[in-house]
Design a protein around this motif. Structure first.
Motif, mmCIF file in Angstrom:
data_model
loop_
_atom_site.group_PDB
_atom_site.id
_atom_site.type_symbol
_atom_site.label_atom_id
_atom_site.label_comp_id
_atom_site.label_asym_id
_atom_site.label_seq_id
_atom_site.Cartn_x
_atom_site.Cartn_y
_atom_site.Cartn_z
ATOM 1 N N PRO A 57 -30.562 -57.399 38.483
ATOM 2 C CA PRO A 57 -31.655 -55.473 38.896
ATOM 3 C C PRO A 57 -31.437 -55.295 37.297
ATOM 4 N N TYR A 58 -32.203 -53.796 37.672
ATOM 5 C CA TYR A 58 -31.634 -52.516 36.769
ATOM 6 C C TYR A 58 -30.724 -52.984 36.333
ATOM 7 N N SER A 59 -30.345 -52.243 37.372
ATOM 8 C CA SER A 59 -28.665 -51.377 36.968
ATOM 9 C C SER A 59 -27.354 -52.362 36.327
ATOM 10 N N ARG A 60 -27.951 -54.178 36.108
ATOM 11 C CA ARG A 60 -27.230 -54.789 35.575
ATOM 12 C C ARG A 60 -27.372 -55.198 33.900
ATOM 13 N N TYR A 88 -34.669 -55.634 25.297
ATOM 14 C CA TYR A 88 -33.138 -54.080 26.059
ATOM 15 C C TYR A 88 -32.228 -54.081 24.994
ATOM 16 N N ASN A 139 -29.351 -47.773 26.688
ATOM 17 C CA ASN A 139 -29.390 -46.726 27.466
ATOM 18 C C ASN A 139 -30.556 -46.013 27.917
ATOM 19 N N GLY A 140 -31.757 -47.141 29.127
ATOM 20 C CA GLY A 140 -32.457 -46.997 29.371
ATOM 21 C C GLY A 140 -34.223 -46.968 28.425
ATOM 22 N N ARG A 164 -38.696 -48.530 32.188
ATOM 23 C CA ARG A 164 -37.627 -49.714 34.245
ATOM 24 C C ARG A 164 -38.607 -50.198 33.717
ATOM 25 N N SER A 193 -30.642 -61.926 32.811
ATOM 26 C CA SER A 193 -29.539 -61.878 31.685
ATOM 27 C C SER A 193 -30.272 -63.457 30.286
#
Length: 140
Positions: free
Chosen positions: A84-87, A108, A111-112, A132, A138
Motif C-alpha cells: 500500500p501507499y502507506s508502506r 519513490y 515525502n510523497g 499518489r 517493494s
C-alpha cells in the motif's frame, strides 16, 4: 550494506544515469529507468527481450511480446511484492496514470514524491513529481 543503504545507492545511481536526459521511447523512458534501478538492486531484468520500441503503441506491443497484458503484470513477474501507499520506502517502484495509453512508472523518493517523467516536461528529463500511485511494489 543495510537494505536502506542499498536502496539509497540504487536511487543515486539511477539519478546519476538519467538526470537531465530527455524522455525518448525505448531509450530513456520510465520502463528503462525502472529496469536500470532494479538491476542495481540485483534483479535480473531483461526487458531487451521485448525488442525495440519507439512509441506508446510499440511499447504496448513490446509488453505483449513478453507475454503480458500490461506493465502491472510485467512488474509483478519480477517477484516484487505489492504494497500500500502507506508502506512506501525510498527506492520502491510506483505506478500511476500515464499518458498515450500506457501506465507511468516511477521510483519513490520519499515525502510523497517520485522520480519520473511528466508529460509537460519530457524535454527536461526525469524530475521529482508528486505522487499518489495506483500500484506500488517493494524492492526489498
Amino acid at each position: 550494506m543495510t537494505p536502506m543503504e542499498r536502496r539509497h545507492a540504487a536511487v543515486e545511481a539511477t539519478m546519476a544515469r538519467y538526470r537531465g536526459r530527455p524522455f525518448a521511447w525505448g531509450k530513456v523512458d520510465c520502463a528503462k529507468v525502472a529496469a536500470f534501478h532494479l538491476k542495481k538492486l540485483g534483479y535480473p531484468i531483461r526487458i531487451s527481450k521485448a525488442g525495440a520500441y519507439g512509441s506508446a503503441l510499440t511499447a504496448r506491443r513490446a509488453i505483449a511480446r513478453l507475454g503480458f497484458d500490461g506493465l502491472p503484470a510485467l512488474i509483478d513477474s519480477f517477484g516484487l511484492s505489492r504494497i500500500p501507499y502507506s508502506r512506501l520506502l525510498l527506492g520502491d517502484i510506483i505506478m500511476g496514470e500515464g499518458h498515450a495509453g500506457i501506465d507511468a512508472i516511477g521510483i519513490y523518493a520519499g515525502n510523497g514524491h517520485a522520480l519520473g517523467f511528466h508529460e509537460d516536461y519530457l524535454d527536461q528529463g526525469m524530475i521529482g513529481i508528486d505522487v499518489r500511485p495506483d500500484i506500488a511494489w517493494s524492492v526489498l
